[in-house]
Design a protein around this motif. Structure first.
Motif, PDB file in Angstrom:
ATOM      1  N   SER A   1      91.838 138.465   1.130  1.00  0.00           N
ATOM      2  CA  SER A   1      90.447 138.324   2.111  1.00  0.00           C
ATOM      3  C   SER A   1      90.093 139.742   3.145  1.00  0.00           C
ATOM      4  O   SER A   1      90.519 140.494   2.274  1.00  0.00           O
ATOM      5  CB  SER A   1      91.698 137.628   3.816  1.00  0.00           C
ATOM      6  OG  SER A   1      92.244 139.221   4.618  1.00  0.00           O
ATOM      7  N   SER A   2      89.311 139.680   4.108  1.00  0.00           N
ATOM      8  CA  SER A   2      88.117 140.862   4.610  1.00  0.00           C
ATOM      9  C   SER A   2      89.289 141.534   5.167  1.00  0.00           C
ATOM     10  O   SER A   2      90.278 141.434   5.852  1.00  0.00           O
ATOM     11  CB  SER A   2      87.312 140.567   5.230  1.00  0.00           C
ATOM     12  OG  SER A   2      86.738 139.265   4.970  1.00  0.00           O
ATOM     13  N   PRO A   3      88.877 142.718   5.093  1.00  0.00           N
ATOM     14  CA  PRO A   3      89.539 144.058   6.467  1.00  0.00           C
ATOM     15  C   PRO A   3      89.953 143.125   7.912  1.00  0.00           C
ATOM     16  O   PRO A   3      88.837 142.771   7.886  1.00  0.00           O
ATOM     17  CB  PRO A   3      90.050 145.311   6.062  1.00  0.00           C
ATOM     18  CG  PRO A   3      88.819 145.265   4.811  1.00  0.00           C
ATOM     19  CD  PRO A   3      88.535 143.737   4.544  1.00  0.00           C
ATOM     20  N   THR A   4      90.655 144.059   8.664  1.00  0.00           N
ATOM     21  CA  THR A   4      90.212 143.368  10.170  1.00  0.00           C
ATOM     22  C   THR A   4      88.348 144.137  10.618  1.00  0.00           C
ATOM     23  O   THR A   4      88.564 144.881  10.421  1.00  0.00           O
ATOM     24  CB  THR A   4      90.847 144.513  10.997  1.00  0.00           C
ATOM     25  OG1 THR A   4      92.161 144.475  10.745  1.00  0.00           O
ATOM     26  CG2 THR A   4      90.986 144.142  12.712  1.00  0.00           C
ATOM     27  N   PRO A   5      87.819 142.953  10.510  1.00  0.00           N
ATOM     28  CA  PRO A   5      86.109 143.283  11.117  1.00  0.00           C
ATOM     29  C   PRO A   5      86.641 144.556  12.578  1.00  0.00           C
ATOM     30  O   PRO A   5      87.163 144.387  12.915  1.00  0.00           O
ATOM     31  CB  PRO A   5      85.861 141.727  11.757  1.00  0.00           C
ATOM     32  CG  PRO A   5      87.059 141.068  11.724  1.00  0.00           C
ATOM     33  CD  PRO A   5      88.376 141.629  11.295  1.00  0.00           C
ATOM     34  N   GLN A   6      85.294 144.757  12.574  1.00  0.00           N
ATOM     35  CA  GLN A   6      84.697 145.744  14.019  1.00  0.00           C
ATOM     36  C   GLN A   6      84.473 144.674  15.009  1.00  0.00           C
ATOM     37  O   GLN A   6      84.044 143.443  14.219  1.00  0.00           O
ATOM     38  CB  GLN A   6      84.317 146.785  13.607  1.00  0.00           C
ATOM     39  CG  GLN A   6      84.723 147.623  12.580  1.00  0.00           C
ATOM     40  CD  GLN A   6      83.124 148.994  12.051  1.00  0.00           C
ATOM     41  OE1 GLN A   6      82.791 148.542  12.142  1.00  0.00           O
ATOM     42  NE2 GLN A   6      83.834 150.137  11.155  1.00  0.00           N
ATOM     43  N   VAL A   7      84.273 145.418  15.686  1.00  0.00           N
ATOM     44  CA  VAL A   7      83.811 144.006  17.113  1.00  0.00           C
ATOM     45  C   VAL A   7      82.411 143.635  16.537  1.00  0.00           C
ATOM     46  O   VAL A   7      81.566 144.862  16.324  1.00  0.00           O
ATOM     47  CB  VAL A   7      83.982 144.928  18.306  1.00  0.00           C
ATOM     48  CG1 VAL A   7      83.235 144.217  19.285  1.00  0.00           C
ATOM     49  CG2 VAL A   7      85.055 145.205  18.656  1.00  0.00           C
ATOM     50  N   GLY A   8      81.933 142.337  17.198  1.00  0.00           N
ATOM     51  CA  GLY A   8      80.949 141.915  16.412  1.00  0.00           C
ATOM     52  C   GLY A   8      80.988 141.816  15.473  1.00  0.00           C
ATOM     53  O   GLY A   8      79.917 140.279  15.299  1.00  0.00           O
ATOM     54  N   ASN A   9      81.268 141.834  14.183  1.00  0.00           N
ATOM     55  CA  ASN A   9      81.915 141.102  12.531  1.00  0.00           C
ATOM     56  C   ASN A   9      82.865 140.125  12.065  1.00  0.00           C
ATOM     57  O   ASN A   9      83.722 139.910  12.920  1.00  0.00           O
ATOM     58  CB  ASN A   9      81.741 142.124  11.262  1.00  0.00           C
ATOM     59  CG  ASN A   9      80.726 143.966  12.108  1.00  0.00           C
ATOM     60  OD1 ASN A   9      79.765 142.849  12.443  1.00  0.00           O
ATOM     61  ND2 ASN A   9      81.670 144.656  11.410  1.00  0.00           N
ATOM     62  N   THR A  10      82.577 139.962  11.503  1.00  0.00           N
ATOM     63  CA  THR A  10      83.455 138.277  11.277  1.00  0.00           C
ATOM     64  C   THR A  10      83.632 138.386   9.438  1.00  0.00           C
ATOM     65  O   THR A  10      83.571 139.103   8.758  1.00  0.00           O
ATOM     66  CB  THR A  10      82.625 136.801  10.925  1.00  0.00           C
ATOM     67  OG1 THR A  10      81.865 136.901  12.222  1.00  0.00           O
ATOM     68  CG2 THR A  10      83.321 135.471  10.330  1.00  0.00           C
ATOM     69  N   GLY A  11      85.685 138.430   9.482  1.00  0.00           N
ATOM     70  CA  GLY A  11      85.714 138.715   8.086  1.00  0.00           C
ATOM     71  C   GLY A  11      86.243 137.399   7.885  1.00  0.00           C
ATOM     72  O   GLY A  11      86.091 136.310   8.196  1.00  0.00           O
ATOM     73  N   ASN A  12      87.069 136.935   6.372  1.00  0.00           N
ATOM     74  CA  ASN A  12      86.786 135.547   5.575  1.00  0.00           C
ATOM     75  C   ASN A  12      88.366 135.861   4.719  1.00  0.00           C
ATOM     76  O   ASN A  12      88.536 136.897   4.069  1.00  0.00           O
ATOM     77  CB  ASN A  12      86.354 135.121   5.422  1.00  0.00           C
ATOM     78  CG  ASN A  12      85.386 136.267   4.131  1.00  0.00           C
ATOM     79  OD1 ASN A  12      85.682 136.077   3.114  1.00  0.00           O
ATOM     80  ND2 ASN A  12      83.886 137.095   4.644  1.00  0.00           N
ATOM     81  N   GLY A  13      89.317 135.075   4.260  1.00  0.00           N
ATOM     82  CA  GLY A  13      89.877 134.910   4.021  1.00  0.00           C
ATOM     83  C   GLY A  13      90.013 132.889   2.733  1.00  0.00           C
ATOM     84  O   GLY A  13      89.233 132.531   3.478  1.00  0.00           O
ATOM     85  N   THR A  14      90.582 133.580   1.381  1.00  0.00           N
ATOM     86  CA  THR A  14      91.035 132.345   0.867  1.00  0.00           C
ATOM     87  C   THR A  14      91.836 132.399  -0.143  1.00  0.00           C
ATOM     88  O   THR A  14      92.638 133.467  -0.146  1.00  0.00           O
ATOM     89  CB  THR A  14      89.755 132.434  -0.286  1.00  0.00           C
ATOM     90  OG1 THR A  14      88.273 132.146   0.179  1.00  0.00           O
ATOM     91  CG2 THR A  14      89.446 131.057  -1.436  1.00  0.00           C
TER      92      THR A  14
END
Length: 261
Positions: A152-165
């Protein structure tokens, strides 16, 4: 000639009966069509914890909002389908120095349990309302060829989106026998295919001022992110009723005898 027509009619009836029997599966009030384009594709509204350090564990809960593109009033009338997940432990972090390639988190372990609750009461501020009812599916995270169960992505900053698989294997629940198909991720899971593909999108929960906030806590982990998960799987259609099978075989046998005569 009349006998041949009767045989064809019987076979047609058998085929119609077989088709109708495979149109929908119902388990504990949850209804889905195994012949649908996505077969069993569930999307939820999810809340989860943040991980920052090696050894941290992701926990969370969610309410299934769509199944094969239908709303809960269709796939679970008078009930709700919820998920709880935990055990995804952060095992490795890859930080990219080029500031272009996204950083990645690598996890081991993980379980997801899906419940059918005949008394809908899911409250996103109360995690206990998401793990009640009948255990519909118990899913264990599938170890991929790289030794991890989730990327997955790291914890996103405010306003950004992360994703995982990741991938999942069916290990229990009232609907387990419908999904043990091993059809997903053969090329990515160490040549051992899984039963479900799991994808996730997430972002920080914020208040009206745009500042990060946390809703509650699960396993001593604050719930500070929200998003959506999707699990995709292939179900095993219910077998054709034995009487229809017998009728079809009987008709085929008579047809062959007529041709010989």
């Amino acid at each position: 000639m009349k006998l041949a027509k009767h045989i064809k009619s019987a076979l047609a009836i058998a085929a119609i009966g077989a088709a109708s029997s495979a149109q929908a599966l119902v388990v504990d009030g949850v209804t889905w069509n195994p012949n649908a384009l996505n077969d069993f594709s569930a999307t939820d509204a999810m809340y989860e914890s943040i991980v920052s350090n090696i050894g941290d564990v992701v926990s969370g809960y969610s309410l299934v909002t769509q199944l094969n593109g239908t709303a809960s009033a269709v796939f679970c009338p008078g009930c709700e389908l919820t998920m709880t997940f935990t055990g995804y432990q952060l095992a490795n972090v890859t930080l990219m120095a080029d500031l272009v390639t996204p950083d990645q988190y690598f996890f081991t372990g993980g379980t997801i349990n899906i419940y059918v609750d005949s008394t809908p009461d899911a409250d996103f501020t109360d995690p206990t309302t998401y793990g009640d009812g009948i255990l519909f599916l118990s899913l264990a995270a599938h170890t991929m060829g790289n030794g991890y169960t989730l990327i997955s992505s790291p914890t996103p900053q405010v306003g950004n989106t992360g994703n995982g698989t990741g991938y999942l294997d069916v290990v229990g629940g009232s609907a387990a026998s419908n999904f043990n198909t091993n059809k997903y991720g053969f090329a990515y899971t160490g040549n051992t295919a899984a039963d479900f593909l799991f994808t996730s999108q997430f972002q920080l929960i914020t208040n009206d001022d745009g500042d990060p906030v946390c809703l509650s806590s699960v396993n001593d982990s604050p719930i500070c992110m929200q998003g959506a998960n999707t699990i995709n799987g292939n179900s095993i259609p219910e077998p054709m009723p034995l009487a229809l099978v017998a009728l079809g075989l009987f008709g085929l046998g008579l047809q062959r005898r007529l041709r010989r005569d």
